[in-house]
Design an enzyme around this catalytic site. Structure first.
Site, PDB file in Angstrom:
ATOM      1  N   ASN A 124       0.871  -1.178   0.000  1.00 37.63           N
ATOM      2  CA  ASN A 124       0.000   0.000   0.000  1.00 37.63           C
ATOM      3  C   ASN A 124       0.905   1.223   0.000  1.00 37.63           C
ATOM      4  O   ASN A 124       1.506   1.550   1.015  1.00 37.63           O
ATOM      5  CB  ASN A 124      -0.900  -0.029   1.241  1.00 37.63           C
ATOM      6  CG  ASN A 124      -1.704   1.255   1.393  1.00 37.63           C
ATOM      7  OD1 ASN A 124      -1.749   2.087   0.488  1.00 37.63           O
ATOM      8  ND2 ASN A 124      -2.335   1.421   2.553  1.00 37.63           N
ATOM      9  N   TRP A 125       0.966   1.875  -1.134  1.00 37.95           N
ATOM     10  CA  TRP A 125       1.884   3.015  -1.263  1.00 37.95           C
ATOM     11  C   TRP A 125       1.342   4.286  -0.619  1.00 37.95           C
ATOM     12  O   TRP A 125       2.058   5.280  -0.529  1.00 37.95           O
ATOM     13  CB  TRP A 125       2.168   3.295  -2.747  1.00 37.95           C
ATOM     14  CG  TRP A 125       3.043   2.279  -3.403  1.00 37.95           C
ATOM     15  CD1 TRP A 125       3.499   1.097  -2.862  1.00 37.95           C
ATOM     16  CD2 TRP A 125       3.577   2.346  -4.724  1.00 37.95           C
ATOM     17  NE1 TRP A 125       4.277   0.431  -3.777  1.00 37.95           N
ATOM     18  CE2 TRP A 125       4.343   1.188  -4.931  1.00 37.95           C
ATOM     19  CE3 TRP A 125       3.475   3.281  -5.766  1.00 37.95           C
ATOM     20  CZ2 TRP A 125       5.008   0.929  -6.128  1.00 37.95           C
ATOM     21  CZ3 TRP A 125       4.137   3.029  -6.958  1.00 37.95           C
ATOM     22  CH2 TRP A 125       4.897   1.867  -7.133  1.00 37.95           C
ATOM     23  N   LYS A 126       0.055   4.262  -0.235  1.00 39.36           N
ATOM     24  CA  LYS A 126      -0.565   5.462   0.344  1.00 39.36           C
ATOM     25  C   LYS A 126      -0.367   6.639  -0.628  1.00 39.36           C
ATOM     26  O   LYS A 126      -0.333   6.415  -1.838  1.00 39.36           O
ATOM     27  CB  LYS A 126      -0.008   5.726   1.747  1.00 39.36           C
ATOM     28  CG  LYS A 126      -0.080   4.441   2.600  1.00 39.36           C
ATOM     29  CD  LYS A 126       0.201   4.626   4.048  1.00 39.36           C
ATOM     30  CE  LYS A 126       0.096   3.272   4.749  1.00 39.36           C
ATOM     31  NZ  LYS A 126       0.215   3.365   6.193  1.00 39.36           N
ATOM     32  N   HIS A 181      -9.319   1.248   5.077  1.00 38.37           N
ATOM     33  CA  HIS A 181      -8.022   1.439   5.734  1.00 38.37           C
ATOM     34  C   HIS A 181      -8.191   2.389   6.920  1.00 38.37           C
ATOM     35  O   HIS A 181      -8.984   3.333   6.862  1.00 38.37           O
ATOM     36  CB  HIS A 181      -7.007   1.998   4.734  1.00 38.37           C
ATOM     37  CG  HIS A 181      -5.605   1.965   5.264  1.00 38.37           C
ATOM     38  ND1 HIS A 181      -5.140   2.917   6.143  1.00 38.37           N
ATOM     39  CD2 HIS A 181      -4.601   1.080   5.084  1.00 38.37           C
ATOM     40  CE1 HIS A 181      -3.888   2.611   6.473  1.00 38.37           C
ATOM     41  NE2 HIS A 181      -3.540   1.504   5.848  1.00 38.37           N
ATOM     42  N   GLU A 216      -6.513   4.781   7.958  1.00 37.74           N
ATOM     43  CA  GLU A 216      -6.301   6.209   7.649  1.00 37.74           C
ATOM     44  C   GLU A 216      -7.550   6.813   7.029  1.00 37.74           C
ATOM     45  O   GLU A 216      -7.860   7.992   7.239  1.00 37.74           O
ATOM     46  CB  GLU A 216      -5.067   6.371   6.729  1.00 37.74           C
ATOM     47  CG  GLU A 216      -3.781   6.120   7.513  1.00 37.74           C
ATOM     48  CD  GLU A 216      -2.644   5.531   6.712  1.00 37.74           C
ATOM     49  OE1 GLU A 216      -2.684   5.570   5.471  1.00 37.74           O
ATOM     50  OE2 GLU A 216      -1.697   5.012   7.346  1.00 37.74           O
ATOM     51  N   GLU A 268      -4.795  -4.765  10.724  1.00 41.94           N
ATOM     52  CA  GLU A 268      -3.793  -3.713  10.887  1.00 41.94           C
ATOM     53  C   GLU A 268      -4.055  -2.955  12.184  1.00 41.94           C
ATOM     54  O   GLU A 268      -4.859  -2.009  12.198  1.00 41.94           O
ATOM     55  CB  GLU A 268      -3.855  -2.736   9.709  1.00 41.94           C
ATOM     56  CG  GLU A 268      -3.571  -3.370   8.371  1.00 41.94           C
ATOM     57  CD  GLU A 268      -3.011  -2.359   7.366  1.00 41.94           C
ATOM     58  OE1 GLU A 268      -1.944  -2.633   6.826  1.00 41.94           O
ATOM     59  OE2 GLU A 268      -3.631  -1.299   7.164  1.00 41.94           O
ATOM     60  N   GLY A 291       3.072   2.478  10.716  1.00 39.47           N
ATOM     61  CA  GLY A 291       4.012   3.586  10.550  1.00 39.47           C
ATOM     62  C   GLY A 291       4.756   3.967  11.810  1.00 39.47           C
ATOM     63  O   GLY A 291       5.394   5.017  11.870  1.00 39.47           O
ATOM     64  N   SER A 313       4.022  -1.907  10.235  1.00 41.25           N
ATOM     65  CA  SER A 313       5.475  -1.949  10.425  1.00 41.25           C
ATOM     66  C   SER A 313       6.105  -3.290  10.039  1.00 41.25           C
ATOM     67  O   SER A 313       7.045  -3.750  10.687  1.00 41.25           O
ATOM     68  CB  SER A 313       5.835  -1.572  11.875  1.00 41.25           C
ATOM     69  OG  SER A 313       5.439  -0.233  12.140  1.00 41.25           O
ATOM     70  N   GLY A 349       3.124  -1.058   4.179  1.00 46.39           N
ATOM     71  CA  GLY A 349       3.125   0.362   3.839  1.00 46.39           C
ATOM     72  C   GLY A 349       4.522   0.830   3.469  1.00 46.39           C
ATOM     73  O   GLY A 349       5.011   0.589   2.365  1.00 46.39           O
ATOM     74  N   GLY A 350       5.184   1.487   4.419  1.00 51.56           N
ATOM     75  CA  GLY A 350       6.483   2.116   4.171  1.00 51.56           C
ATOM     76  C   GLY A 350       7.498   1.227   3.462  1.00 51.56           C
ATOM     77  O   GLY A 350       8.169   1.670   2.517  1.00 51.56           O
TER      78      GLY A 350
HETATM   79  P1  13P Z   1       3.404   0.516   7.534  1.00 54.00           P
HETATM   80  O1  13P Z   1       3.884  -0.785   6.923  1.00 54.00           O
HETATM   81  O2  13P Z   1       4.113   1.708   6.982  1.00 54.00           O
HETATM   82  O3  13P Z   1       3.351   0.454   9.007  1.00 54.00           O
HETATM   83  O4  13P Z   1       1.876   0.705   7.029  1.00 54.00           O
HETATM   84  C1  13P Z   1       1.001  -0.347   7.140  1.00 54.00           C
HETATM   85  C2  13P Z   1      -0.226  -0.025   6.393  1.00 54.00           C
HETATM   86  O5  13P Z   1      -0.969   0.878   6.777  1.00 54.00           O
HETATM   87  C3  13P Z   1      -0.515  -0.785   5.180  1.00 54.00           C
HETATM   88  O6  13P Z   1      -1.810  -0.556   4.733  1.00 54.00           O
END
Ligand code: 13P
Length: 250
Positions: free
Chosen positions: A9-11, A94, A96, A166, A172, A213, A234-235
């Site tokens: 997930n590149w956000k 998600h 967020e 999640e 993050g 993470s 994510g990251g």
């Molecule tokens: P991180 O891997 O950056 O913690 O993000 C997880 C995430 O929100 C994937 O959707």
């Protein structure tokens, strides 16, 4: 047997040019990994580019959100059939989106029904906040997000859904859950809720990911758990070597 599944997930990261550069490099590294379903979820603007750049790497592509309505006066939104033109997966609910854009279990459920209608594979996100975690409400939150999010979809379709656990406190923050703790939540609260709704067979068929993470160094800890089928990353999915190592950790 559930096929392992790793999604990035590149956000809100990467222009079209940056996206092309990253996936062209990744494509060469992961094209031979056939045992894992690999999915990239870039911003809407880069979906077509990423899909085309991954053509020979047997990867899926997914949107990070969509609206539930077919069309109309919804400025800034993207309809399910528009998503379907570009890709086959879509992330729904998600944390967020729940935290910053007012998504609720009810809107997640509407989107899931729209995804069913358009034969998209949804990656439905659930997870408790730090506050909820510290006040021992993980079971209540995760079970009800699963129950309300999935309400009313057919059993056939439910079996094809991907759920991502999640925990918000792990996203993050660099503070991942542990393999054992995430496995327990997935088994006892997510699969058991799906079993209540659709029966044990469906609960065993659904793929459930861990997210929060995940890195190259902790991926194995999650992937060796019996109820965890992969990761929503994510990251680390924005970093070439990290994401390739995570995919190869299976
Ligand atoms: P991180 O891997 O950056 O913690 O993000 C997880 C995430 O929100 C994937 O959707």
């Amino acid at each position: 047997m559930r096929k392992p599944f790793v999604a990035g997930n590149w956000k809100m990261n990467k222009t079209i040019a940056e996206a092309r550069e990253l996936v062209e490099k990744m494509s060469a590294e992961i094209k031979d990994v056939a045992t894992v379903e690999k999915v990239f979820c870039p911003p809407f603007t880069a979906l077509a580019t990423v899909r085309d750049a991954l053509k020979n790497a047997e990867c899926g592509v997914g949107a990070q959100n969509m609206h539930w309505e077919e069309k109309g006066a919804f400025t800034g939104e993207v309809a399910p059939n528009m998503v379907k033109e570009l890709c086959e997966y879509v992330i729904l609910g998600h944390s967020e989106r729940r935290a910053y854009f007012g998504e609720t279990d009810a809107t997640v459920n509407k989107k899931l029904h729209a995804a069913q209608k358009h034969a998209l594979v949804p990656i439905v996100c659930v997870g408790e906040t730090l506050d909820e975690y510290e006040s021992d409400r993980t079971q209540e939150i995760v079970s009800s997000q699963t129950r309300l999010g999935l309400a009313g979809v057919s059993a056939d379709y439910a079996a094809k859904i991907v759920v991502a656990y999640e925990p918000v406190w792990a996203i993050g923050t660099g503070k991942a859950s542990t393999g054992a703790a995430a496995n327990a939540v997935i088994k006892d609260f997510i699969r058991s809720t799906i079993a209540d709704l659709y029966g044990a067979e469906t609960a065993q068929a659904v793929r459930v990911l861990y997210g929060g993470s995940v890195t190259a160094s902790n991926a194995k800890e999650f992937f060796t758990q019996p109820d965890i089928d992969g990761a929503l990353v994510g990251g680390a999915s924005l970093k070439l070597d990290e994401f390739v190592s995570i995919i190869k950790a299976f």
